[in-house]
Design a protein around this motif. Structure first.
Motif, PDB file in Angstrom:
ATOM      1  N   ALA A  68     -64.281 -43.430   0.668  1.00 56.53           N
ATOM      2  CA  ALA A  68     -63.935 -42.774  -0.668  1.00 56.53           C
ATOM      3  C   ALA A  68     -62.849 -41.737  -0.265  1.00 56.53           C
ATOM      4  CB  ALA A  68     -64.664 -42.264  -1.716  1.00 56.53           C
ATOM      5  N   VAL A  69     -62.282 -41.772   0.862  1.00 58.81           N
ATOM      6  CA  VAL A  69     -61.452 -40.797   1.555  1.00 58.81           C
ATOM      7  C   VAL A  69     -60.150 -40.663   0.669  1.00 58.81           C
ATOM      8  CG1 VAL A  69     -62.315 -40.306   3.747  1.00 58.81           C
ATOM      9  CG2 VAL A  69     -60.631 -42.310   3.459  1.00 58.81           C
ATOM     10  N   ASP A  70     -59.519 -41.658   0.286  1.00 60.03           N
ATOM     11  CA  ASP A  70     -58.097 -41.530  -0.253  1.00 60.03           C
ATOM     12  C   ASP A  70     -57.989 -42.912  -1.306  1.00 60.03           C
ATOM     13  OD1 ASP A  70     -55.721 -40.666  -0.602  1.00 60.03           O
ATOM     14  OD2 ASP A  70     -54.898 -41.611   1.400  1.00 60.03           O
ATOM     15  N   HIS A  71     -57.032 -42.572  -2.304  1.00 58.60           N
ATOM     16  CA  HIS A  71     -56.665 -43.526  -2.989  1.00 58.60           C
ATOM     17  C   HIS A  71     -55.126 -43.327  -3.419  1.00 58.60           C
ATOM     18  CE1 HIS A  71     -56.925 -46.723  -6.329  1.00 58.60           C
ATOM     19  NE2 HIS A  71     -57.714 -47.153  -5.149  1.00 58.60           N
ATOM     20  N   GLY A  72     -54.459 -42.604  -2.456  1.00 58.38           N
ATOM     21  CA  GLY A  72     -53.097 -42.379  -2.592  1.00 58.38           C
ATOM     22  C   GLY A  72     -52.671 -41.490  -3.525  1.00 58.38           C
ATOM     23  N   PRO A  73     -51.212 -41.091  -3.475  1.00 54.15           N
ATOM     24  CA  PRO A  73     -50.541 -40.072  -4.328  1.00 54.15           C
ATOM     25  C   PRO A  73     -50.224 -40.315  -5.741  1.00 54.15           C
ATOM     26  CG  PRO A  73     -49.029 -41.039  -2.638  1.00 54.15           C
ATOM     27  CD  PRO A  73     -50.383 -41.736  -2.496  1.00 54.15           C
ATOM     28  N   MET A  95     -55.897 -28.110  -1.248  1.00 56.88           N
ATOM     29  CA  MET A  95     -57.133 -28.866  -1.253  1.00 56.88           C
ATOM     30  C   MET A  95     -57.824 -28.450  -2.647  1.00 56.88           C
ATOM     31  SD  MET A  95     -58.226 -28.798   2.893  1.00 56.88           S
ATOM     32  CE  MET A  95     -59.459 -29.936   2.990  1.00 56.88           C
ATOM     33  N   LEU A 231     -66.471 -34.426  -1.266  1.00 53.69           N
ATOM     34  CA  LEU A 231     -66.497 -34.378   0.160  1.00 53.69           C
ATOM     35  C   LEU A 231     -65.593 -35.415   0.785  1.00 53.69           C
ATOM     36  CD1 LEU A 231     -70.212 -33.297   1.415  1.00 53.69           C
ATOM     37  CD2 LEU A 231     -68.188 -31.852   1.376  1.00 53.69           C
ATOM     38  N   SER A 232     -65.928 -36.475   0.516  1.00 55.43           N
ATOM     39  CA  SER A 232     -65.010 -37.760   1.007  1.00 55.43           C
ATOM     40  C   SER A 232     -63.429 -37.659   0.655  1.00 55.43           C
ATOM     41  CB  SER A 232     -65.562 -38.969   0.376  1.00 55.43           C
ATOM     42  OG  SER A 232     -64.750 -40.100   0.927  1.00 55.43           O
ATOM     43  N   SER A 234     -61.774 -35.030  -0.214  1.00 53.80           N
ATOM     44  CA  SER A 234     -61.321 -33.852   0.429  1.00 53.80           C
ATOM     45  C   SER A 234     -60.522 -34.096   1.857  1.00 53.80           C
ATOM     46  CB  SER A 234     -62.383 -32.729   0.931  1.00 53.80           C
ATOM     47  OG  SER A 234     -63.029 -32.239  -0.418  1.00 53.80           O
ATOM     48  N   VAL A 235     -60.969 -35.166   2.366  1.00 57.42           N
ATOM     49  CA  VAL A 235     -60.495 -35.698   3.585  1.00 57.42           C
ATOM     50  C   VAL A 235     -58.847 -36.192   3.408  1.00 57.42           C
ATOM     51  CG1 VAL A 235     -60.284 -37.453   5.741  1.00 57.42           C
ATOM     52  CG2 VAL A 235     -62.428 -36.361   4.823  1.00 57.42           C
ATOM     53  N   GLY A 236     -58.861 -37.255   2.313  1.00 64.54           N
ATOM     54  CA  GLY A 236     -57.375 -37.636   1.829  1.00 64.54           C
ATOM     55  C   GLY A 236     -56.481 -36.522   1.404  1.00 64.54           C
ATOM     56  N   LEU A 238     -56.660 -33.283   2.394  1.00 65.68           N
ATOM     57  CA  LEU A 238     -56.183 -32.479   3.653  1.00 65.68           C
ATOM     58  C   LEU A 238     -55.083 -33.405   4.231  1.00 65.68           C
ATOM     59  CD1 LEU A 238     -56.250 -30.589   5.624  1.00 65.68           C
ATOM     60  CD2 LEU A 238     -58.168 -31.771   6.977  1.00 65.68           C
ATOM     61  N   ALA A 239     -55.323 -34.782   4.384  1.00 64.81           N
ATOM     62  CA  ALA A 239     -54.142 -35.541   5.331  1.00 64.81           C
ATOM     63  C   ALA A 239     -52.961 -35.441   4.372  1.00 64.81           C
ATOM     64  CB  ALA A 239     -54.631 -36.955   5.263  1.00 64.81           C
ATOM     65  N   HIS A 240     -52.881 -35.807   2.933  1.00 67.28           N
ATOM     66  CA  HIS A 240     -51.913 -35.753   2.137  1.00 67.28           C
ATOM     67  C   HIS A 240     -50.992 -34.266   2.047  1.00 67.28           C
ATOM     68  CE1 HIS A 240     -51.755 -39.801   0.741  1.00 67.28           C
ATOM     69  NE2 HIS A 240     -52.798 -39.901   0.725  1.00 67.28           N
TER      70      HIS A 240
ATOM     71  N   ILE B  16     -49.941 -42.535   5.246  1.00 66.29           N
ATOM     72  CA  ILE B  16     -51.407 -42.612   5.257  1.00 66.29           C
ATOM     73  C   ILE B  16     -52.037 -43.705   4.783  1.00 66.29           C
ATOM     74  CG2 ILE B  16     -53.477 -41.230   4.586  1.00 66.29           C
ATOM     75  CD1 ILE B  16     -51.526 -38.772   4.452  1.00 66.29           C
ATOM     76  N   ILE B  17     -51.681 -44.062   3.413  1.00 72.14           N
ATOM     77  CA  ILE B  17     -52.218 -45.263   2.905  1.00 72.14           C
ATOM     78  C   ILE B  17     -51.214 -46.193   2.394  1.00 72.14           C
ATOM     79  CG2 ILE B  17     -52.455 -43.737   0.692  1.00 72.14           C
ATOM     80  CD1 ILE B  17     -54.752 -45.212  -0.300  1.00 72.14           C
ATOM     81  N   TYR B  26     -55.782 -47.726   5.381  1.00 72.51           N
ATOM     82  CA  TYR B  26     -55.563 -46.352   5.947  1.00 72.51           C
ATOM     83  C   TYR B  26     -54.807 -46.402   7.417  1.00 72.51           C
ATOM     84  CZ  TYR B  26     -59.061 -45.096   2.389  1.00 72.51           C
ATOM     85  OH  TYR B  26     -59.603 -45.017   1.408  1.00 72.51           O
ATOM     86  N   PHE B  40     -67.755 -40.809   9.937  1.00 69.08           N
ATOM     87  CA  PHE B  40     -66.844 -39.801   9.028  1.00 69.08           C
ATOM     88  C   PHE B  40     -65.887 -38.946   9.754  1.00 69.08           C
ATOM     89  CE2 PHE B  40     -67.114 -36.190   5.602  1.00 69.08           C
ATOM     90  CZ  PHE B  40     -66.137 -36.850   4.958  1.00 69.08           C
ATOM     91  N   LEU B  47     -56.990 -40.108   9.369  1.00 67.20           N
ATOM     92  CA  LEU B  47     -56.299 -39.762   8.338  1.00 67.20           C
ATOM     93  C   LEU B  47     -55.156 -38.663   8.640  1.00 67.20           C
ATOM     94  CD1 LEU B  47     -57.469 -41.886   6.461  1.00 67.20           C
ATOM     95  CD2 LEU B  47     -57.550 -40.088   4.562  1.00 67.20           C
TER      96      LEU B  47
ATOM     97  N   TRP D 261     -45.904 -45.708  -4.801  1.00 65.91           N
ATOM     98  CA  TRP D 261     -45.053 -44.920  -3.840  1.00 65.91           C
ATOM     99  C   TRP D 261     -44.649 -45.786  -2.716  1.00 65.91           C
ATOM    100  CZ3 TRP D 261     -50.528 -44.786  -4.226  1.00 65.91           C
ATOM    101  CH2 TRP D 261     -51.256 -45.122  -3.433  1.00 65.91           C
TER     102      TRP D 261
END
Lengths: 276, 276, 276, 276
Positions: A68-73, A95, A231-232, A234-236, A238-240, B16-17, B26, B40, B47, D261
């Motif tokens: 679940a880390v990311d689903h994009g901007p 964040m 938590l998951s 949050s990784v995305g 941070l990266a974005h 990233i994505i 990813y 994890f 990422l 995007w």
């Protein structure tokens, strides 16, 4: 009043961490024994549950956290992290801006889904209903409350969410190995089948439905499920945030400046008199 | 203006994505291939860095993430998570409240410490100074800027931070195996030695100094170091928020109600006339 | 789907503000005509309600905004603002930290109280009950839902909240002048009387009960009432953040460091095997 | 250590508010005397400055607070408030999300501008430079630090910011009446003239430059200026959050879903081996 005689030490109490100068223990374990010997996912489990997971449970939790880390901007949370960074705040503030948006609608589906699975399980245990009937009864109850979406099923963007089948595959393997019961996987699949029958087209399990199965199999309380999603994601965030920081953009809004927005209010009017 | 011809799709761009209906990738990897196959911590690396880490790097990162999860409710961030939950907000809002406090002073030491290590390395590379002289020169530069604390060294509470030696032990092992250079461990130890000589007493490496070594060895940019600390501390924020939620307390302030605070302002005075 | 054909301009639409290069209009009024001619409270009313208030309404709103600015650092929100500043974040982040805590329990009583007043009014209008009976019926309904506190009445700290009688006095004067109906003041007083009769001791109206009367008399929707409280309390958050900034304290937790907290978890234990 | 002997009462101290059961005093004044007798703007002044303003100062502050309430959903802060509401968080959380973005780049120009005006004034007072030379010297110093924009002047959207001339008109009137010195209005106009001469085209004062004049004339510390902007913009955040709440939209991202995007990362690639 009892409260009034509380001492400052008693005011904050916790079973999570014990600390003395030179000593830090989490749930009884010395931090220096944990570092390098338990995975980050196992640490998440220890802090939230009170005990270390067995390896199979740690791996399942890890898979859900990875998923679940990311689903994009285009997700509000990730857009918020990127926008915040261009406003000149710290990366932690960016964040926090993302995480602050993971409310009932954006980040809450996992929590709602686990409650839904538990309610079905309770109809089986307390009401002695067979699985299919328990599912039908609970879906009817949900509809009766005016809930239009079954939490954890269907997706506005993905006709079929690629994360769900892979997570279920891992739950099945863990169940085959006796590491989890597999009960909530069965419940989720029964919901999926019922939905398809009711609607005449598939409404497949999504990321929340699938991580909900993992979390329910592992025994997490529903409220923690939103926290694990946070938590998951949050990784995305941070990266974005970091990617946007490197872009050097400043004060960047949601859409290009020349597009602005549609105005729907009153036409221009004059202020006829002082209003103080 | 170029900006004005930007299309909405171009407005947000990311490496990233990539996403299409039914597909999430990813950094080029399909999500369903990553789930269950990478840890994890490896996902955090992928990422934020763009590539998957080798196993030794993933384990070092994991150790650093495990090390910083919590420092108890006396830390402003954790107290904020607990207080927020008693105010009736969502668990994501409570976690955001915690993270929002991890600013330059509370969460920023790791970032500052990595910048400091980099500056010493630059004096060695560009200035061709030997290690001890590079350390001395950079510490003098820091003091010249009026910085009272060397970031990453000394602790208000722990005479010796139990997390640091264990993390350095893991870095040493990775360096012995050729997985990292060990350069930043050497720099950090030279700083520690110099500080002890200057002050006449040990000012040992703390959690930020030690995770800073890990992050610098792994090549993380300084800004990401605060972000990694945020990810780690988010685990503590979640655990404490959930524990407080279960306590059922409502609207809980920092100290017991009967203690309140010291008032230092003007004595009672009357408002003599209307002030509108 | 309709949504998919939405243009970017349509994506955000608002009746609040119209803007062209060199032109800003709020609800139709040019900003340069408003500046210096309407009060800040009137501007709050215009933006949230769509029309400028008459002077009596603006004065009542202003009194309510003045009343709730601060309740000291023992409130979670204000403590959060002060703690955040010592963590090295911006003053806006510190204010956001405060505001983020004004949830259902800390800042939501005004909103709940206005809903409660509206429900009593509805029992009078639709149910044709006289005031006292409508109050009794709604209080019974509240108790039936397990609500222990009647929102807007009673205070943990103040036996009698000094803000409430003064606000009611202003509502009475406005009602006498025909500026408001006075209906919600009557409802609130009937609740207060009923509570005293039920409990055998006064449970007087508090700040939320009294500002709730003001907001309900002025016709604000319940959700806006929390927002108005947020605006008011933001003043205290700013003042406390700035005061703490000037103190120069760093990384300041909720209680003095030597007091820490009570640990209630498992005793020290060893990690017997690797758990990865 | 002195700190270790601190009592809990001493841990939080404030000159802003004194409280006892049944009594609340702000800066010495009983709250019930302030309600209905001082304006909201005067209350802002009292809490942040320690004394009530004279009426002319209160009116100027009020004009500045009125001027900055909103700049539409294309501003990151306002977009964040709207997006947050569609994610299912409380209205206070949505407002906090907006405010949290008013960082150095988005909300900090006012603070930077006041520091800039003060620096010019210091060159006049301490350096005994005439106005035009002090302006030139400080602008050169700014350029020497690599600052591309003079804070408070020029606007990406408005060729001429309609809020600035109106605010300056009010400052001029207050100066003519002897209520303020008018010194900072003169400094700001000298900056504007110098910028036009340097660039060969007008770079007119914007909202931050003009509210900066007001705040500097009134003697506010630079850090408070960002806080005052936050208070003002919070009104817009509330209005937009409430408008979005009434729209019933759910989980609304920054752009329409079909646009998403641009992806700029690596092409699809396979995960060749387990990475745990």
């Amino acid at each position: 009043m009892t409260r009034d005689r509380t001492t400052p030490q008693d005011w904050w109490s916790t079973a999570i961490i014990d600390m003395q100068p030179g000593m830090i223990r989490y749930r009884g374990y010395a931090v220096e024994e944990l570092i390098g010997r338990v995975s980050f996912a196992a640490m998440v489990y220890l802090l939230t549950r009170g005990e270390l997971p067995d390896p199979a449970a740690a791996r399942l939790l890890e898979a859900a956290l990875v998923a679940a880390v990311d689903h994009g901007p285009q997700a509000p949370s990730i857009a918020a992290a990127r926008m915040a960074i261009t406003c000149g705040v710290g990366i932690n503030n960016a964040m926090a801006s993302a995480i602050n948006m993971l409310g009932d609608v954006h980040g809450g589906a996992g929590e709602q889904c686990v409650r839904f699975y538990h309610a079905i399980a309770a109809r089986m245990d307390d009401g002695r209903l067979p699985l299919a009937e328990a599912v039908a009864a609970e879906m009817a109850a949900l509809a009766g409350q005016g809930t239009r979406h079954v939490p954890g099923f269907g997706h506005r963007f993905h006709p079929r969410d690629p994360r769900a089948p892979r997570l279920l595959e891992l739950v099945d393997a863990a169940a085959a190995a006796g590491a989890v019961s597999g009960r909530f996987a069965a419940i989720a699949r029964a919901v999926e089948a019922r939905l398809a029958a009711d609607k005449g087209r598939p409404i497949p399990m999504n990321i929340d439905g699938a991580t909900g199965v993992v979390f329910a199999e592992l025994g997490f309380a529903p409220e923690l499920c939103r926290g694990l999603f946070v938590l998951s994601r949050s990784v995305g965030a941070l990266a974005h945030a970091f990617e946007e920081l490197n872009s050097g953009e400043r004060n960047k809004g949601p859409i290009p400046r020349h597009l602005i927005w549609t105005y729907t209010g009153p036409p221009p009017r004059a202020l006829t008199e002082e209003k103080k």
